[in-house]
Design a protein around this motif. Sequence first.
Motif, PDB file in Angstrom:
ATOM      1  N   VAL A   1      38.329  31.333  50.366  1.00  0.00           N
ATOM      2  CA  VAL A   1      38.208  30.217  49.308  1.00  0.00           C
ATOM      3  C   VAL A   1      39.642  29.952  49.106  1.00  0.00           C
ATOM      4  O   VAL A   1      40.653  30.648  48.702  1.00  0.00           O
ATOM      5  CB  VAL A   1      37.376  30.628  48.321  1.00  0.00           C
ATOM      6  CG1 VAL A   1      36.045  30.972  48.855  1.00  0.00           C
ATOM      7  CG2 VAL A   1      37.881  32.208  47.513  1.00  0.00           C
ATOM      8  N   GLU A   2      39.856  28.517  48.587  1.00  0.00           N
ATOM      9  CA  GLU A   2      40.938  28.179  47.848  1.00  0.00           C
ATOM     10  C   GLU A   2      40.911  27.803  46.429  1.00  0.00           C
ATOM     11  O   GLU A   2      39.827  27.503  45.614  1.00  0.00           O
ATOM     12  CB  GLU A   2      41.066  26.642  48.481  1.00  0.00           C
ATOM     13  CG  GLU A   2      41.200  26.734  49.998  1.00  0.00           C
ATOM     14  CD  GLU A   2      41.529  25.307  50.452  1.00  0.00           C
ATOM     15  OE1 GLU A   2      41.952  24.505  49.770  1.00  0.00           O
ATOM     16  OE2 GLU A   2      40.967  25.097  51.501  1.00  0.00           O
TER      17      GLU A   2
ATOM     18  N   ARG B   1      39.777  24.596  44.061  1.00  0.00           N
ATOM     19  CA  ARG B   1      38.726  23.827  45.015  1.00  0.00           C
ATOM     20  C   ARG B   1      37.396  24.605  44.945  1.00  0.00           C
ATOM     21  O   ARG B   1      36.539  23.979  44.671  1.00  0.00           O
ATOM     22  CB  ARG B   1      39.164  23.682  46.495  1.00  0.00           C
ATOM     23  CG  ARG B   1      38.220  23.095  47.618  1.00  0.00           C
ATOM     24  CD  ARG B   1      38.584  23.049  48.804  1.00  0.00           C
ATOM     25  NE  ARG B   1      37.502  22.304  49.732  1.00  0.00           N
ATOM     26  CZ  ARG B   1      37.444  22.500  51.065  1.00  0.00           C
ATOM     27  NH1 ARG B   1      38.521  23.125  51.512  1.00  0.00           N
ATOM     28  NH2 ARG B   1      36.484  22.063  51.659  1.00  0.00           N
ATOM     29  N   HIS B   2      37.551  25.936  45.326  1.00  0.00           N
ATOM     30  CA  HIS B   2      36.222  26.568  45.106  1.00  0.00           C
ATOM     31  C   HIS B   2      35.899  27.501  43.940  1.00  0.00           C
ATOM     32  O   HIS B   2      34.855  27.741  43.550  1.00  0.00           O
ATOM     33  CB  HIS B   2      35.755  27.422  46.483  1.00  0.00           C
ATOM     34  CG  HIS B   2      36.259  27.041  47.655  1.00  0.00           C
ATOM     35  ND1 HIS B   2      37.212  27.028  48.293  1.00  0.00           N
ATOM     36  CD2 HIS B   2      35.380  26.206  48.545  1.00  0.00           C
ATOM     37  CE1 HIS B   2      37.282  26.355  49.715  1.00  0.00           C
ATOM     38  NE2 HIS B   2      35.974  25.837  49.547  1.00  0.00           N
TER      39      HIS B   2
ATOM     40  N   ALA C   1      31.447  23.010  45.973  1.00  0.00           N
ATOM     41  CA  ALA C   1      32.350  23.420  47.132  1.00  0.00           C
ATOM     42  C   ALA C   1      32.352  24.693  47.606  1.00  0.00           C
ATOM     43  O   ALA C   1      32.061  25.198  48.709  1.00  0.00           O
ATOM     44  CB  ALA C   1      33.710  23.045  46.888  1.00  0.00           C
ATOM     45  N   ALA C   2      32.068  25.692  46.463  1.00  0.00           N
ATOM     46  CA  ALA C   2      31.938  26.959  46.892  1.00  0.00           C
ATOM     47  C   ALA C   2      30.615  27.342  47.518  1.00  0.00           C
ATOM     48  O   ALA C   2      30.463  28.104  48.415  1.00  0.00           O
ATOM     49  CB  ALA C   2      31.934  27.813  45.501  1.00  0.00           C
TER      50      ALA C   2
ATOM     51  N   ASP D   1      28.858  25.322  49.617  1.00  0.00           N
ATOM     52  CA  ASP D   1      28.994  24.798  50.834  1.00  0.00           C
ATOM     53  C   ASP D   1      29.823  25.938  51.550  1.00  0.00           C
ATOM     54  O   ASP D   1      29.513  26.115  52.898  1.00  0.00           O
ATOM     55  CB  ASP D   1      29.649  23.418  50.862  1.00  0.00           C
ATOM     56  CG  ASP D   1      28.806  22.369  50.350  1.00  0.00           C
ATOM     57  OD1 ASP D   1      27.703  22.641  50.265  1.00  0.00           O
ATOM     58  OD2 ASP D   1      29.336  21.195  50.149  1.00  0.00           O
ATOM     59  N   TYR D   2      30.994  26.554  51.209  1.00  0.00           N
ATOM     60  CA  TYR D   2      31.634  27.402  51.667  1.00  0.00           C
ATOM     61  C   TYR D   2      30.604  28.787  52.147  1.00  0.00           C
ATOM     62  O   TYR D   2      30.742  28.974  53.150  1.00  0.00           O
ATOM     63  CB  TYR D   2      32.882  27.967  50.953  1.00  0.00           C
ATOM     64  CG  TYR D   2      33.528  29.209  51.536  1.00  0.00           C
ATOM     65  CD1 TYR D   2      34.431  28.943  52.520  1.00  0.00           C
ATOM     66  CD2 TYR D   2      33.084  30.383  50.893  1.00  0.00           C
ATOM     67  CE1 TYR D   2      35.056  30.092  53.031  1.00  0.00           C
ATOM     68  CE2 TYR D   2      33.682  31.594  51.249  1.00  0.00           C
ATOM     69  CZ  TYR D   2      34.731  31.549  52.384  1.00  0.00           C
ATOM     70  OH  TYR D   2      35.267  32.636  52.937  1.00  0.00           O
TER      71      TYR D   2
ATOM     72  N   ALA E   1      28.277  28.160  54.851  1.00  0.00           N
ATOM     73  CA  ALA E   1      28.857  28.073  56.218  1.00  0.00           C
ATOM     74  C   ALA E   1      29.498  29.488  56.642  1.00  0.00           C
ATOM     75  O   ALA E   1      29.354  29.643  57.888  1.00  0.00           O
ATOM     76  CB  ALA E   1      29.931  27.012  56.242  1.00  0.00           C
ATOM     77  N   HIS E   2      29.728  30.352  55.847  1.00  0.00           N
ATOM     78  CA  HIS E   2      30.517  31.690  56.156  1.00  0.00           C
ATOM     79  C   HIS E   2      29.888  32.920  55.932  1.00  0.00           C
ATOM     80  O   HIS E   2      30.334  33.870  56.522  1.00  0.00           O
ATOM     81  CB  HIS E   2      32.000  31.560  55.601  1.00  0.00           C
ATOM     82  CG  HIS E   2      32.944  30.297  56.261  1.00  0.00           C
ATOM     83  ND1 HIS E   2      33.320  30.313  57.309  1.00  0.00           N
ATOM     84  CD2 HIS E   2      33.224  29.094  55.480  1.00  0.00           C
ATOM     85  CE1 HIS E   2      33.877  29.098  57.578  1.00  0.00           C
ATOM     86  NE2 HIS E   2      33.866  28.441  56.349  1.00  0.00           N
TER      87      HIS E   2
END
Length: 273
Positions: A226-227, A230-231, A261-262, A264-265, A268-269
């Motif tokens: 994570v960034e 952003r997340h 955003a987190a 969605d991350y 996905a992962h």
Amino acid sequence: MTPLMDKLLRQVRAGKLWLDLDDIERSVRSQLAELRARQGCAARAAWARLEATQYAGLEETHLRRFARVFVASPEDRKRLIDTGLHEAPEWVPNVVSVPAACGSPPAGRERFRFLFVGTLNYEPNVDGLRWFCAEVLPRLRQLCSAPFVVRVVGRGLSRPLQRWFAAYPELELAGYAPDIELEYREASAVLVPVWAGGGSSIKTLEAFALGKPVVATPVGVRGLGVEPGRHFLSADTAVAFADACASLVSKPDLGGSLAAAAHDYVRAHHSPN
């Protein structure tokens, strides 16, 4: 438990052996030694350094015996390769249940609710919470014009620590929660102020999955791709941690964008799929 394998293998026939390695213990114990040294606990720091040396010996003796070794973060995979403890460890990410939609912030609440989740007889959790209370809360009080509460969920808190935390009126010591998902859903944001640990943080993944903005130290997002900004909001000092918390209180849209955003991350992962 791995040394017990020697006795077991004298009694049973075994094929190839696999190991799910939760933590690289030499690393975790070394981090604990640093925590204790910063707290002025020289004897306990020395004990943790001794434990780190003992675990290093066990890892060097046993890890190469396994045909397959699974770790929960790319950092742990790289460390095993760089130290020669295993030539081909496999990274299998931790997963959490992820709702299809990102959760919405609770409506109509008078106080902003920060949430801390963790077993409270686990030293990194206790240390992180004490650091937050002693170093972060005083500045956060100055920064926040709106009322807030810090809800602490987890079992194992000793009576002396209960008395110590009782000095902070913003804290709600909830103890064990039978429905941890409800605790996340009722939170406005999640705090991960930890300075030691291995693998990857399940509580951070849970918060992301349930659509909650997170303020974390670098250790709190270890093993996750994570960034910051952003997340989640990253903070490696008490001042930065307080500033990040205050920004979530004053800027609801910021928390919403981080949470989306987190979510969605993680979907996905780190979902079972």
